[in-house]
Design a protein around this motif. Structure first.
Motif, PDB file in Angstrom:
ATOM      1  N   PRO A  29       0.860  -1.332  -0.075  1.00  0.00           N
ATOM      2  CA  PRO A  29       0.072  -0.001  -0.099  1.00  0.00           C
ATOM      3  C   PRO A  29       0.704   1.194  -0.131  1.00  0.00           C
ATOM      4  O   PRO A  29       0.594   2.400  -0.676  1.00  0.00           O
ATOM      5  CB  PRO A  29      -0.820  -0.188   1.168  1.00  0.00           C
ATOM      6  N   GLY A  30       1.857   1.145   0.806  1.00  0.00           N
ATOM      7  CA  GLY A  30       2.959   2.399   0.831  1.00  0.00           C
ATOM      8  C   GLY A  30       3.553   2.728  -0.574  1.00  0.00           C
ATOM      9  O   GLY A  30       3.601   3.797  -1.247  1.00  0.00           O
ATOM     10  N   GLN A  32       2.184   1.818  -3.351  1.00  0.00           N
ATOM     11  CA  GLN A  32       0.999   2.097  -4.417  1.00  0.00           C
ATOM     12  C   GLN A  32       0.933   3.581  -4.280  1.00  0.00           C
ATOM     13  O   GLN A  32       0.694   4.440  -5.326  1.00  0.00           O
ATOM     14  CB  GLN A  32      -0.244   1.181  -4.261  1.00  0.00           C
ATOM     15  N   LYS A  33       0.862   4.026  -3.122  1.00  0.00           N
ATOM     16  CA  LYS A  33       0.642   5.651  -2.713  1.00  0.00           C
ATOM     17  C   LYS A  33       1.862   6.282  -3.447  1.00  0.00           C
ATOM     18  O   LYS A  33       1.513   7.435  -3.796  1.00  0.00           O
ATOM     19  CB  LYS A  33       0.422   5.896  -1.295  1.00  0.00           C
ATOM     20  N   GLN A  36       1.517   6.425  -7.389  1.00  0.00           N
ATOM     21  CA  GLN A  36       0.381   6.875  -7.912  1.00  0.00           C
ATOM     22  C   GLN A  36       0.322   8.465  -7.748  1.00  0.00           C
ATOM     23  O   GLN A  36      -0.721   8.943  -8.343  1.00  0.00           O
ATOM     24  CB  GLN A  36      -0.935   6.076  -7.530  1.00  0.00           C
ATOM     25  N   GLU A  37       1.110   8.902  -6.558  1.00  0.00           N
ATOM     26  CA  GLU A  37       0.996  10.315  -6.716  1.00  0.00           C
ATOM     27  C   GLU A  37       1.269  11.329  -7.535  1.00  0.00           C
ATOM     28  O   GLU A  37       2.530  10.869  -8.426  1.00  0.00           O
ATOM     29  CB  GLU A  37       1.464  11.012  -5.063  1.00  0.00           C
TER      30      GLU A  37
END
Length: 83
Positions: A29-30, A32-33, A36-37
């Motif tokens: 999840p980290g 991906q964040k 994607q930012e």
């Protein structure tokens, strides 16, 4: 003697068992964040400081490889005459 073999069997059973010794943190999840930012950094450089040299090395090898291919094609297109 039997005690040592028994201990070895017990240790090998523990290391090959399916139980988890420690929890492994899920980093997906980290990541991906991070990827994607929208911060203006190209995707191939968002991984951090080690991405820039890897990218440059990849591009350098690609350019060298392309040059060698073109050289071999030209060499094959114009064969040398035997004397």
């Amino acid at each position: 003697m039997y005690r040592h073999i028994s201990a070895l069997q017990q240790v090998s059973r523990r290391t090959l068992s399916s139980s988890v010794r420690r929890e492994v943190e899920n980093k997906v999840p980290g990541k991906q964040k991070l990827f994607q930012e929208d911060n203006g950094i190209p995707i191939h450089l968002k991984g951090g400081a080690k991405d820039a040299p890897l990218y440059r090395a990849t591009m350098g090898l690609t350019i060298v490889g392309t040059g060698l291919v073109v050289y071999e094609l030209v060499k094959a297109a114009f064969p040398q005459k035997k004397a």
